[in-house]
Scaffold this active site. Structure first.
Site, PDB file in Angstrom:
ATOM      1  N   CYS A   1       0.847  -1.205   0.000  1.00 55.15           N
ATOM      2  CA  CYS A   1       0.000   0.000   0.000  1.00 55.15           C
ATOM      3  C   CYS A   1       0.883   1.256   0.000  1.00 55.15           C
ATOM      4  O   CYS A   1       1.766   1.389  -0.836  1.00 55.15           O
ATOM      5  CB  CYS A   1      -0.952  -0.055   1.182  1.00 55.15           C
ATOM      6  SG  CYS A   1      -2.218   1.221   1.147  1.00 55.15           S
TER       7      CYS A   1
ATOM      8  N   ASP B   1      -9.805  -4.402  -5.419  1.00 56.30           N
ATOM      9  CA  ASP B   1      -9.292  -3.382  -4.505  1.00 56.30           C
ATOM     10  C   ASP B   1     -10.041  -2.066  -4.738  1.00 56.30           C
ATOM     11  O   ASP B   1     -10.031  -1.533  -5.841  1.00 56.30           O
ATOM     12  CB  ASP B   1      -7.787  -3.189  -4.768  1.00 56.30           C
ATOM     13  CG  ASP B   1      -7.077  -2.486  -3.637  1.00 56.30           C
ATOM     14  OD1 ASP B   1      -7.754  -1.766  -2.879  1.00 56.30           O
ATOM     15  OD2 ASP B   1      -5.851  -2.648  -3.504  1.00 56.30           O
TER      16      ASP B   1
ATOM     17  N   HIS C   1      -8.194  -5.509  -1.086  1.00 61.35           N
ATOM     18  CA  HIS C   1      -6.939  -4.885  -0.647  1.00 61.35           C
ATOM     19  C   HIS C   1      -6.296  -5.652   0.520  1.00 61.35           C
ATOM     20  O   HIS C   1      -5.097  -5.910   0.514  1.00 61.35           O
ATOM     21  CB  HIS C   1      -7.245  -3.441  -0.228  1.00 61.35           C
ATOM     22  CG  HIS C   1      -6.042  -2.616   0.054  1.00 61.35           C
ATOM     23  ND1 HIS C   1      -5.249  -2.105  -0.933  1.00 61.35           N
ATOM     24  CD2 HIS C   1      -5.485  -2.230   1.220  1.00 61.35           C
ATOM     25  CE1 HIS C   1      -4.253  -1.411  -0.391  1.00 61.35           C
ATOM     26  NE2 HIS C   1      -4.375  -1.476   0.917  1.00 61.35           N
TER      27      HIS C   1
END
Lengths: 203, 384
Positions: B173, B329, B358
């Site tokens: 991320c 995601d 995610h």
């Protein structure tokens, strides 16, 4: 030697002074209190755009909901759930799409921005209110602490910059040392001897 | 409809005790029978709820179980070392960097659901940066501090400890975005990159976060100042929650209730909830720069982002890159991640698109079974 009358006069003067001090302190405290009260009123005023933004968002939600229902009534005819679970899944999917579409509209983005701004203003006012409160109590406030934290941060940055310089010097030195220790042309026996000869005195 | 006595007797004979679907053969015209079935169902639900509650009340967080020790500390940051669990260890170590808003255990959630565990089992010496919990004293930290100070020093420590000039780095991320910045600044120190759901191109309007961070309606400086220097975890958390309101506030609890007699499911659910609700605050200047330079100006992908005195030029990255993308995601869209591959000069890029969300990338059963063994193989080939 003081007479009884003088004593009485002194006593009343002291009482008067004590009263005056108390009255002054009271006035000061009240003013501070009023100041704080005024701040809280200002804080509430800062929040005023919030209901308006909410109202606007609600109005837009209604419009968007109506569009969704019209669309769903047409599309729904093609979908025929046979169990409650299917019905629930269908309901969830449709409503999730509806929420997603709603949260993408310019109206939502604009009004949630206004809402957040009003919240930020109110929070800042509250912060100032608290700053004053702690200051009046002669306690370190967030602002005082922030100054100390900033000084610490600057010191850490300076130390880090010095460390980086030292690292660079060390790296340059070790490279130089390597260059000195390693023969430039290992085939040539003369140079190898020279390098070894240089190395020995260091040991 | 009025029923005869015989019909009542018949419906009582057909009691749906052994039927998997108890309401299937019930005659709803018979109000007594209907009430009885409903009460039985309620009792079953109550028992299920009681059993689920009992599992939940006994549950304890057991995150970060893979054996490790702290090898370096600076400020609140710590470098954790996980030794390879195989007889032979790959030469190049792996450094894992995760987002500044997460705790260190997110990639080592629990045995069997741990990316770190998978990598040490594949023979990698793993290092992981634990950013620590940002407090008021950290409110001046910038992206430059995190990358050019903390990350820089930790990489140096690993290089010295292992004797390797180059290391493998994996980012998750926002951690991946930071790894990209580091690799652009110090390409000579990076052997391979693995990017897990990491955003690089912020121009896409398909992502809600990009829309909400629109500079016309979002004054980031005002927000950070009002929050007292750091952006609190609850604010960030509420932004993520509201992106999928029905799923996050309703559906997942309904699904939990539906399966709450299943101990393994309850354990997985609570572990995930523990992670999702255990975010940490973000230093104000980091948040401000991220919003202004990435969300507002999209500088990173255009090689215009500045860290301290240095410009981040992604085209300086030449090492192999593996981009891992979550198909569903909603936080980091695939196109935002894959943009890195076009921005670099790497000749060896690969994209794995995995059918999950995610968070699923790091915890789902499918990811543990297929994605991580495949990713470890990719890295093995390039770490000899």
């Amino acid at each position: 030697m003081t007479t009884t009358t003088e004593n009485k006069q002194n006593g009343s003067r002291q009482t008067e002074e004590a009263y005056k001090n108390w009255a002054s302190l009271y006035q000061q405290m009240t003013e501070e209190g009023m100041g704080l009260f005024r701040k809280s009123v200002e804080t509430a005023q800062e929040m005023m755009p919030t209901p308006e933004a909410h109202q606007e968002m609600y109005r837009h939600w209604n419009d968007s909901f109506q569009q969704f229902m019209e669309k769903a009534s047409v599309e729904g005819k093609a979908q025929d759930p046979s169990t409650y679970k299917e019905l629930y899944t269908l309901w969830l999917e449709n409503w999730s799409r509806q929420f997603d579409a709603y949260m993408r509209t310019p109206e939502f983005v604009e009004n949630s921005g206004k809402n957040l701004e009003a919240f930020s203003d109110a929070k800042s006012q509250m912060g100032e209110w608290l700053e004053e409160y702690w200051h009046n109590l002669h306690l370190p406030s967030a602002r005082d602490m922030r100054e100390i934290y900033h000084k610490l941060y600057i010191l850490e940055r300076k130390q880090d910059a010095q460390d980086r310089k030292l690292d660079q010097i060390n790296e340059t030195l070790s490279q130089l040392l390597k260059a000195v220790q390693q023969p430039k042309n290992p085939v040539s026996p003369k140079k190898t001897v020279k390098a070894t000869a240089k190395k020995q005195p260091k040991k | 409809m009025v029923k005869t006595g015989n019909q009542h007797a018949k419906s009582r004979e057909k009691r749906p005790h052994d039927n998997p679907n108890p309401t299937e053969n019930v005659d709803y015209g018979d109000s007594f029978e209907f009430q009885r079935v409903m009460m039985e169902e309620q009792l079953k639900s109550f028992q299920k709820f009681k059993q689920g509650l009992s599992h939940a009340s006994e549950w304890e967080a057991q995150v970060g179980q893979t054996p490790h020790h702290v090898v370096y500390e600076e400020g609140k940051c710590r470098l954790l070392h996980y030794k390879a669990q195989t007889p032979t260890t790959h030469k190049t170590p792996l450094l894992i960097v995760f987002s500044l808003i997460n705790r260190s255990y997110i990639l080592d959630l629990k045995p069997g659901k741990s990316v770190v565990e998978k990598m040490v089992q594949a023979g990698f010496d793993v290092y992981l940066i634990d950013w620590g919990v940002t407090g008021p004293a950290d409110q001046f930290l910038t992206l430059d501090d995190y990358i050019n100070r903390y990350m820089y020093r930790m990489v140096e420590h690993i290089r010295q400890a292992t004797g390797e000039d180059q290391i493998n780095i994996m980012g998750y991320c926002m951690g991946g975005t930071m790894v990209g910045m580091y690799a652009a600044l110090y390409p000579e120190k990076v052997r391979n990159l693995i990017m897990m759901a990491s955003p690089f191109d912020f121009s896409t309007e398909n992502c809600l976060l990009n829309l909400w961070a629109d500079k016309e309606h979002f004054d980031v400086n005002k927000l950070v100042s009002a929050m007292g220097g750091n952006v609190p975890a609850w604010y960030l958390q509420s932004c993520f929650t509201i992106m999928k309101p029905l799923h996050n506030m309703l559906d997942k609890y309904i699904r939990f209730f539906d399966k709450m007699e299943n101990e393994a499911f309850v354990d997985d659910f609570l572990t995930m909830e523990y992670w999702v609700n255990d975010n940490i605050p973000l230093a104000g200047p980091v948040y401000t720069q991220f919003v202004e330079d990435c969300f507002h100006e999209n500088k990173l992908i255009q090689n215009e982002l500045r860290l301290g005195t240095q410009m981040v030029d992604l085209s300086k990255i030449t090492c192999p890159i593996l981009s891992i993308i979550a198909e569903h995601d909603h936080l980091v869209l695939p196109e935002s991640s894959t943009a890195l591959n076009q921005a670099t000069q790497s000749q060896d890029t690969e994209v794995i698109q995995f059918p999950t969300g995610h968070i699923g990338l790091s915890v789902s059963r499918g990811a543990m079974k297929e994605l991580w063994p495949k990713s470890a193989q990719w890295l093995e080939k390039r770490s000899q």
